[in-house]
Design a protein around this motif. Sequence first.
Motif, PDB file in Angstrom:
ATOM      1  N   MET A 118       0.875  -1.405  -0.189  1.00 24.62           N
ATOM      2  CA  MET A 118      -0.099  -0.022  -0.055  1.00 24.62           C
ATOM      3  C   MET A 118       1.006   1.348   0.020  1.00 24.62           C
ATOM      4  N   PHE A 119       1.057   1.955  -1.009  1.00 26.54           N
ATOM      5  CA  PHE A 119       1.692   3.177  -1.204  1.00 26.54           C
ATOM      6  C   PHE A 119       1.041   4.298  -1.141  1.00 26.54           C
ATOM      7  N   SER A 120       0.882   5.130   0.192  1.00 27.40           N
ATOM      8  CA  SER A 120       0.268   6.373   0.150  1.00 27.40           C
ATOM      9  C   SER A 120      -1.454   5.728   0.130  1.00 27.40           C
ATOM     10  N   GLY A 121      -1.555   4.747   0.840  1.00 27.14           N
ATOM     11  CA  GLY A 121      -3.023   4.239   0.869  1.00 27.14           C
ATOM     12  C   GLY A 121      -3.745   3.547   1.807  1.00 27.14           C
ATOM     13  N   GLY A 122      -2.878   4.088   3.247  1.00 24.61           N
ATOM     14  CA  GLY A 122      -3.420   3.906   4.362  1.00 24.61           C
ATOM     15  C   GLY A 122      -2.513   2.827   5.192  1.00 24.61           C
ATOM     16  N   LEU A 155       3.999 -10.882   3.369  1.00 26.50           N
ATOM     17  CA  LEU A 155       4.647  -9.413   3.199  1.00 26.50           C
ATOM     18  C   LEU A 155       3.465  -8.620   3.551  1.00 26.50           C
ATOM     19  N   VAL A 156       3.782  -7.698   4.365  1.00 26.06           N
ATOM     20  CA  VAL A 156       2.696  -6.325   4.215  1.00 26.06           C
ATOM     21  C   VAL A 156       3.631  -5.358   4.147  1.00 26.06           C
ATOM     22  N   PHE A 157       3.562  -4.464   3.052  1.00 26.94           N
ATOM     23  CA  PHE A 157       4.279  -3.327   3.011  1.00 26.94           C
ATOM     24  C   PHE A 157       3.709  -1.995   2.612  1.00 26.94           C
ATOM     25  N   ILE A 158       3.901  -0.938   3.730  1.00 25.94           N
ATOM     26  CA  ILE A 158       3.279   0.402   3.773  1.00 25.94           C
ATOM     27  C   ILE A 158       4.299   1.342   3.565  1.00 25.94           C
ATOM     28  N   ALA A 208       5.325  -5.994  15.204  1.00 25.81           N
ATOM     29  CA  ALA A 208       5.326  -6.777  16.632  1.00 25.81           C
ATOM     30  C   ALA A 208       4.424  -7.853  16.923  1.00 25.81           C
ATOM     31  N   SER A 209       3.164  -7.692  16.321  1.00 27.32           N
ATOM     32  CA  SER A 209       2.352  -8.933  16.381  1.00 27.32           C
ATOM     33  C   SER A 209       2.636 -10.028  15.590  1.00 27.32           C
ATOM     34  N   GLY A 210       3.785 -10.152  14.840  1.00 24.59           N
ATOM     35  CA  GLY A 210       4.081 -11.612  14.343  1.00 24.59           C
ATOM     36  C   GLY A 210       4.174 -11.400  12.785  1.00 24.59           C
ATOM     37  N   MET A 211       3.588 -10.247  12.017  1.00 25.13           N
ATOM     38  CA  MET A 211       3.549 -10.375  10.755  1.00 25.13           C
ATOM     39  C   MET A 211       5.022  -9.893  10.262  1.00 25.13           C
ATOM     40  N   ASN A 212       5.326 -10.111   8.825  1.00 26.95           N
ATOM     41  CA  ASN A 212       6.388  -9.601   8.141  1.00 26.95           C
ATOM     42  C   ASN A 212       6.124  -8.341   7.707  1.00 26.95           C
ATOM     43  N   ALA A 213       5.952  -7.187   8.346  1.00 26.30           N
ATOM     44  CA  ALA A 213       5.491  -5.752   8.079  1.00 26.30           C
ATOM     45  C   ALA A 213       6.528  -4.927   7.507  1.00 26.30           C
ATOM     46  N   HIS A 214       6.651  -3.987   6.617  1.00 24.30           N
ATOM     47  CA  HIS A 214       7.746  -3.010   6.300  1.00 24.30           C
ATOM     48  C   HIS A 214       7.220  -1.958   6.164  1.00 24.30           C
TER      49      HIS A 214
END
Length: 251
Positions: free
Chosen positions: A167-171, A190-193, A218-224
């Motif tokens: 999500m690029f500039s999309g929340g 993968l979740v990318f913000i 921190a909840s355990g997801m591969n978030a960037h």
Amino acid sequence: RDFYALKNVPHGDVREVYYYSATEDRMCRCFVYTPPGYDRNRKMRYPVLYLQHGAGESEHGWTAQGKAGLIMDNLIAEGKAEEFIIVMDNGTWTMKNGVERRAGRFPDDWADGFMNRLVNDIIPMIDARYRTKADRKYRAMAGLSMGGMQTKIITMRNPDVFSALGMFSGGVITAEEAADTEGFKDAYDLVFISYGSHELKDPRWGHDQEAITEALKASGMNAHFYVSPDTAHEWQTWRRSFHRFAQLLFK
């Protein structure tokens, strides 16, 4: 700008594809990027990214302004990204039945039309026409601005279809939303913000996006979380975001 410059490296193709949408009973068009060597490597199958434009734009956006094909060609040549197909369709939506959009808000069902066409028409068509790895593990979705908002809605409702999202500039996606959405945390690798640095200074966005993304991680997801330096709600933010996101996909 070097990362999307036209260089003497192997180049992929951007193909104009017409198809019939049974969901909407009309002919539609998308653009499909295939990596260098796609036509020669007949035994090779590829992951697929479904990449969406923003409001007021069309399926031309990511090739004409976003330089997605050149970004991918350069990343592949540098050995920094996996080879994958990119599908860029038109996700424009309009109000129905005279309903007016309230400031800052969309109707609850605003993304349903494109979601149904994507899941029921576009993905099966791409899997039939191209040598894809037709499995959710090898399928991702991303978008800028409105396309990022569509990405959130569609991926959260279809964890059996996708395995990565950008999500690029999309929340943002909160840890609570992820926990409350059945199958989401198990489905997504993968979740990318991302945002431009000037967007984060604008009070209209209303959230601490980085802190929310860190809580998701921190909840355990591969978030960037990525911040494009010295840019706002503009194509350079989204080119840089795609450049970073592409290097994380399908690893």
